[in-house]
Design an enzyme around this catalytic site. Structure first.
Site, short mmCIF file in Angstrom:
data_model
loop_
_atom_site.label_atom_id
_atom_site.label_comp_id
_atom_site.label_asym_id
_atom_site.label_seq_id
_atom_site.Cartn_x
_atom_site.Cartn_y
_atom_site.Cartn_z
N PHE A 117 40.85 40.55 53.44
CA PHE A 117 41.33 41.03 52.15
C PHE A 117 42.75 41.58 52.34
CE2 PHE A 117 41.61 43.87 48.51
CZ PHE A 117 41.00 43.14 47.51
N ASP A 188 35.29 46.07 58.26
CA ASP A 188 35.28 46.38 56.83
C ASP A 188 34.01 45.78 56.24
OD1 ASP A 188 35.66 46.52 54.09
OD2 ASP A 188 37.84 46.44 54.29
N TYR A 213 31.95 50.98 45.08
CA TYR A 213 31.95 50.52 43.67
C TYR A 213 31.52 49.07 43.53
CZ TYR A 213 36.63 49.11 45.26
OH TYR A 213 37.67 48.61 45.98
N LYS A 214 31.36 48.34 44.65
CA LYS A 214 30.92 46.95 44.57
C LYS A 214 29.39 46.92 44.54
CE LYS A 214 35.23 45.23 46.49
NZ LYS A 214 36.02 45.04 47.72
N ARG A 361 33.88 32.57 41.66
CA ARG A 361 33.04 33.40 42.54
C ARG A 361 31.93 34.06 41.73
NH1 ARG A 361 35.44 38.61 45.74
NH2 ARG A 361 35.67 39.31 43.59
C1 PLP Z 1 37.42 45.48 47.66
C2 PLP Z 1 38.07 45.51 48.98
C3 PLP Z 1 39.10 46.44 49.27
C4 PLP Z 1 39.64 47.33 48.20
O1 PLP Z 1 40.26 48.47 48.72
P1 PLP Z 1 40.50 49.73 47.76
O2 PLP Z 1 41.27 50.67 48.55
O3 PLP Z 1 39.15 50.23 47.35
O4 PLP Z 1 41.25 49.22 46.57
C5 PLP Z 1 39.60 46.45 50.55
N1 PLP Z 1 39.15 45.62 51.51
C6 PLP Z 1 38.17 44.72 51.26
C7 PLP Z 1 37.71 43.81 52.35
C8 PLP Z 1 37.62 44.62 49.99
O5 PLP Z 1 36.69 43.70 49.74
#
Ligand code: PLP
Length: 402
Positions: A117, A188, A213-214, A361
């Site tokens: 990400f 992560d 939040y996911k 997705r």
């Molecule tokens: C959703 C997601 C993020 C989002 O980071 P935030 O700091 O919460 O905006 C980061 N890394 C991964 C792999 C994600 O899926």
């Protein structure tokens, strides 16, 4: 029918989904539990309004980072006292990688992959700039990560489940090789926690981070979590050394001394206590979920979805691994007109999302998605494709957030 210890009919009833909506985006933002409204009202009336500053003690606000952290810990296989909830995921990525780099000061290579990400990669870029010490980040294809773990690599930073394809890294194999060669590993778990069983303890993970939040349904902007292996808690450098990580925050010492031996040392500053009230009721549901059941149920539902799409929706190409063990809990298809097609589907009240360049997705989240939802969603998608409804100009316009 598979026999489950978890009552998925019950979990489904715990969410307040809008009438008629089929929500296949719980991988991006989980839906609202029915208990959220009363929980927030209780928080406002019985905590903030009446307790005011006393709430830090009387309502245990000060230690909710840890009590909530331990509840997430169960979902990711972390022993009690090794996980805390606070801040945002981007910040926790920065902190974990910075701490990892300090553990192997002679090594200047950070290994990630080009499917990670972007924010994770960006945070490392910023960190390398700040250090100004000749660091380099390598971003091979995800399939090549194993081979790229070499003796010059200091920190391996990976997202276990790919946010686009759903492909899952082999956590244990990667850690074993990295550790054998003296590297530190940061995982992560943004698309793993609440999606698949994870065993950070059994795999001897150094650092793990993720968001709530996911799949965990903690609400928009809910705080992140971080896990640190207990063996590191005496020595790990928090770097973002805020007063909440101090050995004695209320001594108001002018010099930082990290909390010895405890996960609290990774805290930074005052967390979002109002968000904790929402996360807590979301975790009440998770407390009743068996993670092996979750994986079995996810495999059933994802399998059904893939079969139905492939039988009825020509032009969509599966980019998610077919083997349930090699994926998370979302399914993605490449489609040339993916953006417009997703907009048409959303107009029909089936909510998935789109990821550039051409990925449709769908989060297949067993807590509230059923077989009937899957069939109804594919019915609608099939019609949109047959009628070429995605060609409508109203579906071509790009929103700020996709
Ligand atoms: C959703 C997601 C993020 C989002 O980071 P935030 O700091 O919460 O905006 C980061 N890394 C991964 C792999 C994600 O899926």
């Amino acid at each position: 029918m598979t026999q489950y210890k978890t009552d998925f009919e019950w979990t489904r009833q715990q969410f307040d989904l809008p009438e008629g909506m089929i929500y296949l985006n719980g991988n991006s933002l989980g839906p609202m539990p029915r208990a959220s409204v009363p929980a927030m009202t209780r928080f406002l009336n019985d905590e903030w309004r009446t307790e005011l500053i006393k709430g830090w003690n009387t309502k245990n606000w000060f230690m909710q980072t840890n009590t909530l952290g331990d509840r997430i810990g169960r979902l990711i296989g972390a022993p009690a006292g090794s996980t805390l909830v606070s801040d945002t995921l981007s910040i926790k990525v920065f902190q974990a990688v910075a701490a990892g780099m300090a553990m192997v000061p002679d090594r200047k290579v950070i290994l990630s992959d080009n499917g990670n990400f972007p924010t994770d990669l960006y945070m490392v870029e910023g960190l390398m700039k700040l250090k100004d010490a000749g660091y380099e980040m390598r971003k091979p294809d995800p399939e090549d990560v194993m081979d790229q773990i070499t003796e010059d690599v200091g920190v391996v930073m990976l997202t276990e489940v790919d946010y686009r394809t759903g492909r899952r890294h082999d956590m244990k194999a990667i850690i074993d090789k990295a550790h054998a060669l003296g590297a530190v590993v940061v995982w992560d778990l943004a698309h793993s926690a609440g999606a698949v069983p994870v065993d950070v303890g059994g795999c001897d993970v150094d650092f793990a981070v993720g968001c709530t939040y996911k799949y965990l349904n903690g609400g928009p902007g809910a705080p992140a979590f971080i896990h640190v292996a207990p063996r590191l808690l005496d020595t790990v450098e928090p770097f973002l050394s805020g007063w909440y990580g101090h050995e004695a925050p209320f001594a108001f010492d002018t010099a930082f001394r990290p909390m010895p031996g405890k996960i609290e040392r990774m805290r930074i500053g005052t967390p979002s206590i109002a968000s904790f009230a929402l996360l807590s009721v979301a975790l009440d549901i998770w407390d009743k979920v068996d993670m092996d059941d979750l994986q079995t149920r996810s495999a059933e539902l994802c399998g059904l979805f893939i079969r139905e799409i492939e039988a009825r929706c020509p032009g969509l190409d599966l980019i998610t691994p077919r083997d349930p063990k090699q994926r998370g809990s979302h399914v993605s298809f490449a489609f040339e007109h993916g953006y417009a097609c997703m907009q048409a589907l959303i107009a029909d009240n089936v909510i998935g999302d789109f990821r550039a360049p051409n990925v449709m997705r769908f989060g297949i989240t067993p807590l509230f998605v059923s077989e009937d939802d899957i069939i109804a969603a594919v019915d609608k998608l099939e019609k949109i494709l047959k009628q070429e409804r995605w060609k409508d100009p109203q579906f071509q316009k790009r929103s700020l957030v996709t």
